[in-house]
Design a protein around this motif. Structure first.
Motif, mmCIF file in Angstrom:
data_model
loop_
_atom_site.group_PDB
_atom_site.id
_atom_site.type_symbol
_atom_site.label_atom_id
_atom_site.label_comp_id
_atom_site.label_asym_id
_atom_site.label_seq_id
_atom_site.Cartn_x
_atom_site.Cartn_y
_atom_site.Cartn_z
ATOM 1 N N ALA A 89 39.198 30.806 45.114
ATOM 2 C CA ALA A 89 39.528 31.172 46.499
ATOM 3 C C ALA A 89 40.014 32.615 46.554
ATOM 4 O O ALA A 89 39.733 33.342 47.509
ATOM 5 N N GLU A 90 40.710 33.045 45.510
ATOM 6 C CA GLU A 90 41.196 34.425 45.435
ATOM 7 C C GLU A 90 40.080 35.406 45.104
ATOM 8 O O GLU A 90 40.038 36.512 45.639
ATOM 9 N N THR A 91 39.180 34.996 44.186
ATOM 10 C CA THR A 91 38.161 35.926 43.681
ATOM 11 C C THR A 91 36.874 35.896 44.491
ATOM 12 O O THR A 91 36.069 36.820 44.385
ATOM 13 N N GLY A 92 36.653 34.809 45.221
ATOM 14 C CA GLY A 92 35.415 34.681 45.984
ATOM 15 C C GLY A 92 34.233 34.195 45.155
ATOM 16 O O GLY A 92 33.098 34.204 45.625
ATOM 17 N N ASP A 93 34.492 33.764 43.945
ATOM 18 C CA ASP A 93 33.415 33.268 43.082
ATOM 19 C C ASP A 93 33.032 31.846 43.448
ATOM 20 O O ASP A 93 33.809 31.110 44.049
ATOM 21 N N SER A 94 31.813 31.453 43.055
ATOM 22 C CA SER A 94 31.322 30.107 43.353
ATOM 23 C C SER A 94 31.866 29.112 42.335
ATOM 24 O O SER A 94 32.170 29.453 41.194
ATOM 25 N N LEU A 117 41.348 32.552 33.349
ATOM 26 C CA LEU A 117 40.193 32.370 34.214
ATOM 27 C C LEU A 117 39.963 33.622 35.065
ATOM 28 O O LEU A 117 38.836 34.087 35.193
ATOM 29 N N ARG A 118 41.022 34.162 35.637
ATOM 30 C CA ARG A 118 40.887 35.404 36.431
ATOM 31 C C ARG A 118 40.313 36.529 35.575
ATOM 32 O O ARG A 118 39.464 37.298 36.012
#
Length: 84
Positions: free
Chosen positions: A33-38, A78-79
């Motif tokens: 949700a923070e990074t915008g990744d799927s 993960l980030r």
């Protein structure tokens, strides 16, 4: 192999009723949700090859189709992986 581990940038491989999977999902959902990744989930029991390989490690997270972590998801790691 029936499950596509590249279906999204982050794939969580787990099973229903797994408390560690629930915790891992929460962390992954927060980070993407923070990074915008799927993000996608897959059930290990639906693929015999993955079941044999990962049954003792679930939940397993994959980033860009490669195994990233198992059992617990560290949001910092993960980030960092998603920033590459």
């Amino acid at each position: 192999m029936d499950i596509d581990l590249t279906a999204a940038r982050v794939v969580l491989l787990g099973r229903p009723g797994c408390h560690l999977c629930d915790l891992a999902r929460d962390v992954v959902q927060q980070v993407v949700a923070e990074t915008g990744d799927s993000f996608a989930e897959a059930v290990v029991d639906e693929d015999p090859v993955l079941l044999e390989r990962y049954a003792e490690q679930i939940p397993v997270t994959f980033v860009d189709g490669r195994q990233h972590d198992y059992w617990r998801v560290d949001p910092v790691r993960l980030r960092r992986a998603l920033a590459r």
